[in-house]
Scaffold this active site. Structure first.
Site, PDB file in Angstrom:
ATOM      1  N   ILE A   1       0.890  -1.278   0.001  1.00 13.36           N
ATOM      2  CA  ILE A   1       0.055  -0.033  -0.092  1.00 13.36           C
ATOM      3  C   ILE A   1       0.888   1.115   0.105  1.00 13.36           C
ATOM      4  O   ILE A   1       1.590   1.321   0.856  1.00 13.36           O
ATOM      5  CB  ILE A   1      -0.931   0.078   1.152  1.00 13.36           C
TER       6      ILE A   1
ATOM      7  N   GLY B   1       1.494   5.387   0.310  1.00 11.10           N
ATOM      8  CA  GLY B   1       0.809   6.579   0.962  1.00 11.10           C
ATOM      9  C   GLY B   1       0.096   6.097   2.150  1.00 11.10           C
ATOM     10  O   GLY B   1      -1.063   6.717   2.265  1.00 11.10           O
ATOM     11  N   CYS B   2       0.826   5.660   3.025  1.00 13.56           N
ATOM     12  CA  CYS B   2       0.398   5.189   4.430  1.00 13.56           C
ATOM     13  C   CYS B   2       0.743   6.296   5.622  1.00 13.56           C
ATOM     14  O   CYS B   2       1.013   5.805   6.797  1.00 13.56           O
ATOM     15  CB  CYS B   2       1.011   3.795   4.671  1.00 13.56           C
TER      16      CYS B   2
ATOM     17  N   SER C   1      -1.050   8.852   6.320  1.00 13.94           N
ATOM     18  CA  SER C   1      -2.290   9.048   6.957  1.00 13.94           C
ATOM     19  C   SER C   1      -3.417   8.746   6.380  1.00 13.94           C
ATOM     20  O   SER C   1      -3.417   7.855   5.223  1.00 13.94           O
ATOM     21  CB  SER C   1      -2.267  10.833   7.133  1.00 13.94           C
ATOM     22  N   GLY C   2      -4.498   9.080   6.791  1.00 15.82           N
ATOM     23  CA  GLY C   2      -5.986   8.807   6.221  1.00 15.82           C
ATOM     24  C   GLY C   2      -6.165   7.224   5.765  1.00 15.82           C
ATOM     25  O   GLY C   2      -6.139   6.474   6.500  1.00 15.82           O
ATOM     26  N   ILE C   3      -6.576   7.148   4.592  1.00 18.27           N
ATOM     27  CA  ILE C   3      -7.062   5.983   3.757  1.00 18.27           C
ATOM     28  C   ILE C   3      -6.006   4.873   4.126  1.00 18.27           C
ATOM     29  O   ILE C   3      -6.328   3.850   4.210  1.00 18.27           O
ATOM     30  CB  ILE C   3      -7.593   6.151   2.403  1.00 18.27           C
TER      31      ILE C   3
ATOM     32  N   SER D   1     -10.752   9.223  -7.425  1.00 17.43           N
ATOM     33  CA  SER D   1     -11.505  10.180  -6.769  1.00 17.43           C
ATOM     34  C   SER D   1     -12.867  10.357  -7.493  1.00 17.43           C
ATOM     35  O   SER D   1     -12.813  10.118  -8.716  1.00 17.43           O
ATOM     36  CB  SER D   1     -10.770  11.480  -6.733  1.00 17.43           C
TER      37      SER D   1
ATOM     38  N   TYR E   1      -5.821  18.801 -10.239  1.00 20.08           N
ATOM     39  CA  TYR E   1      -6.052  17.548  -9.438  1.00 20.08           C
ATOM     40  C   TYR E   1      -6.994  16.847 -10.134  1.00 20.08           C
ATOM     41  O   TYR E   1      -7.018  15.524 -10.389  1.00 20.08           O
ATOM     42  CB  TYR E   1      -6.569  17.951  -8.227  1.00 20.08           C
TER      43      TYR E   1
END
Length: 210
Positions: free
Chosen positions: A9, A11-12, A14-16, A137, A150
């Site tokens: 994974i 982007g660990c 924060s958040g999702i 998104s 974005y």
């Protein structure tokens, strides 16, 4: 030791990313490789979990990505699931956001997805198949005012991964896009770019469970 599923994974920080890492790590037979640019800042909930291996990854860097792929192959027998979760955005219109910053958005949200997927696709083939999940998104479907670059990056990654899905069907690799709405994180507050920091209010919503 090889688990039933080894999940990488991105982007660990924060958040999702954190929520998904913890959710999967609690499932029997899952080992999670939770990646972020600065592992020293990983929360204790990740570093203390027996089924989570926290590793450094910069999705904009070939050497960092290839090194992680080699590590996962050597230490865990390869990945069976890849979750492209790393991403960021800078609020502003086409004219308000500088082109250098816009290029940085694409470097993470599009080229980062491509780079990580390319690095781990051989792992999935070696296992006889696997799963690639990309966190896109709702902006990948519908343009949002003042999120121009974005939105463009998310529409680009939608097309990229939808096309990729057809090319890997014969390898038993499934490609999935997830389109969350606003999530309560510091997503827009800490873009991984040099220069002036931007502070923006982030719409609040419940965390989207993958």
């Amino acid at each position: 030791m090889t688990s039933k599923h080894t999940v990488v994974i991105t982007g660990c920080s924060s958040g999702i990313g954190i929520a998904l890492a913890l959710l999967l790590a609690d499932k029997p037979g899952y080992t999670v490789i939770a990646t972020l640019r600065k592992p020293s800042k990983a929360p204790a909930s990740l570093t203390s979990h027996a089924s989570i291996d926290v590793q450094r990854l910069d999705v904009t860097d070939d050497e960092s990505t290839d090194a992680l792929a080699r590590y996962v192959k050597l230490q865990h027998g390869g990945a069976s699931i890849v979750v492209n979760n790393a991403g960021f955005g800078i609020p502003g219109s086409l004219e308000q956001v500088g082109l250098e910053d816009a290029a940085g958005i694409f470097a993470v949200n599009v080229w980062g997805v491509a780079r990580v997927t390319r690095a781990f696709a051989p792992h999935l083939r070696a296992r006889g198949g696997g799963l690639v999940v990309t966190v896109s998104s709702t902006s990948g479907w519908l343009a949002v005012p003042y999120l121009d670059y974005y939105t463009a990056s998310k529409m680009a990654v939608e097309g990229l991964m939808e096309g990729y899905r057809y090319s890997v069907e014969r390898d038993n690799i499934k490609v999935v896009l997830v389109n969350p709405g606003p999530v309560a994180t510091e997503f827009f507050g800490a873009p991984p770019l040099r220069g002036r920091r931007r502070r923006h209010r982030v719409p609040r919503a419940r965390l989207v469970r993958l």
